[in-house]
Design an enzyme around this catalytic site. Sequence first.
Site, PDB file in Angstrom:
ATOM      1  N   ARG A   1       0.764  -1.142  -0.030  1.00 23.79           N
ATOM      2  CA  ARG A   1       0.144  -0.151  -0.001  1.00 23.79           C
ATOM      3  C   ARG A   1       0.795   1.315   0.019  1.00 23.79           C
ATOM      4  NH1 ARG A   1      -3.994  -2.139   4.662  1.00 23.79           N
ATOM      5  NH2 ARG A   1      -5.402  -3.545   3.294  1.00 23.79           N
TER       6      ARG A   1
ATOM      7  N   CYS B   1      -9.705  -1.710   5.113  1.00 21.97           N
ATOM      8  CA  CYS B   1     -11.082  -1.329   4.930  1.00 21.97           C
ATOM      9  C   CYS B   1     -11.720  -0.127   5.705  1.00 21.97           C
ATOM     10  CB  CYS B   1     -11.805  -2.698   5.620  1.00 21.97           C
ATOM     11  SG  CYS B   1     -11.090  -3.122   7.340  1.00 21.97           S
TER      12      CYS B   1
ATOM     13  N   SER C   1     -14.912  -9.583  11.684  1.00 20.60           N
ATOM     14  CA  SER C   1     -14.668 -10.030  10.646  1.00 20.60           C
ATOM     15  C   SER C   1     -13.438  -9.438   9.984  1.00 20.60           C
ATOM     16  CB  SER C   1     -15.821 -10.048   9.697  1.00 20.60           C
ATOM     17  OG  SER C   1     -16.117  -8.662   9.468  1.00 20.60           O
TER      18      SER C   1
ATOM     19  N   ARG D   1     -11.860  -2.665  18.409  1.00 25.08           N
ATOM     20  CA  ARG D   1     -12.744  -3.647  17.967  1.00 25.08           C
ATOM     21  C   ARG D   1     -13.942  -4.040  18.793  1.00 25.08           C
ATOM     22  NH1 ARG D   1     -11.575  -6.053  13.164  1.00 25.08           N
ATOM     23  NH2 ARG D   1      -9.138  -6.510  13.697  1.00 25.08           N
TER      24      ARG D   1
ATOM     25  N   HIS E   1     -18.098  -2.326   9.734  1.00 27.07           N
ATOM     26  CA  HIS E   1     -17.365  -1.164  10.471  1.00 27.07           C
ATOM     27  C   HIS E   1     -18.211   0.054  10.554  1.00 27.07           C
ATOM     28  CE1 HIS E   1     -14.196  -3.857  10.403  1.00 27.07           C
ATOM     29  NE2 HIS E   1     -13.427  -3.395   9.547  1.00 27.07           N
TER      30      HIS E   1
END
Length: 342
Positions: free
Chosen positions: A100, A130, A160, A235, A242
């Site tokens: 990235r 994400c 997930s 989390r 999310h």
Amino acid sequence: MGYRVAVVGATGAVGRELLRILAERDFPVSEVVALASPRSAGREISFGDKTVLKVQNLETFDFKGWDLALFSPGGSVSAIHAPRAAKAGCIVIDNTSHFRMEPDVPLVVPEVNANALKKMKRNIIANPNCSTAQMVLALKPLHDLFTIRRVVVSTYQAVSGAGKDGMDELFVQTKGTFVNDPPTIAQFTKQIAFNVIPQIDRFMDDGSTKEEWKMAVETRKILDPDIKVFATCVRVPVFIGHSEAISIECEEPVDLAKARHALRNADGVILRDEREDGGYVTPIECVGEDDTYVSRLRIDPTVPNGLGLWCVSDNLRKGAALNAVQIAEALVAMDLIPSKSH
């Protein structure tokens, strides 16, 4: 024209979603192959309603003659096999974090910076984290209007994001709570059932976690190198979806009506901001949806030119698989896939 497409890490949660979305969106494929580790070779996996693919061994697969490879096998695996595929002439869209921040690898959310695909040099394109993907979708139309200079974001990230094992751990711990079984902690640093954990990824020297660092540097690479980002990533005991509470500071005065209009008309964004009980979107409502939902839009009077919002997105779709397929679609639309004789 159809394209030969390889899905790498096909037996994982994101890999299965990649195959599902390729079929759902009727991506022009002439051939699809599912690749995974040697231990998964020979398993069967679905592609669409009628096709069953037999998983092949990534380690011995020859990418020569294949047009696209959608990678989601883990960073260490991508580090080895993505350059091998790219060298064979196959364009790689990688879901891991490995490439990235490499300067010659485009980091792309198509609705935000599709033109970066024209700068592809190594046949490798990176998919963002994400949590970053959904945030930049919400920020882009506001940045175009008011020039965002600072972002403070708190994330509430589904298990997930840690893969199938993370989802299994939440399920087992939740079930065990009702029968007084002691929780088994393996995927997370503390019990995740009925709890929240303010750590995603490892800690860095400045006290930030790697996930928080990713959100900052990836936002700058995708949207604007001058934007400052301070993130706290948490989390939460949610399986998919999310959520993010975002506060922004802009250079220009913020007009709430213009902000609403821009978000309503932004690609990949749905504004649902009703100032009444339930007039917002929660993560359970975004599961299986392609768009990022924005709610709770309001002026922040504590800073000059401040605005606050809430956004949610299906992290397995827009946060990973869908964005990768949309990159592939953009490559097709921009005629950036070299033609091959099949």
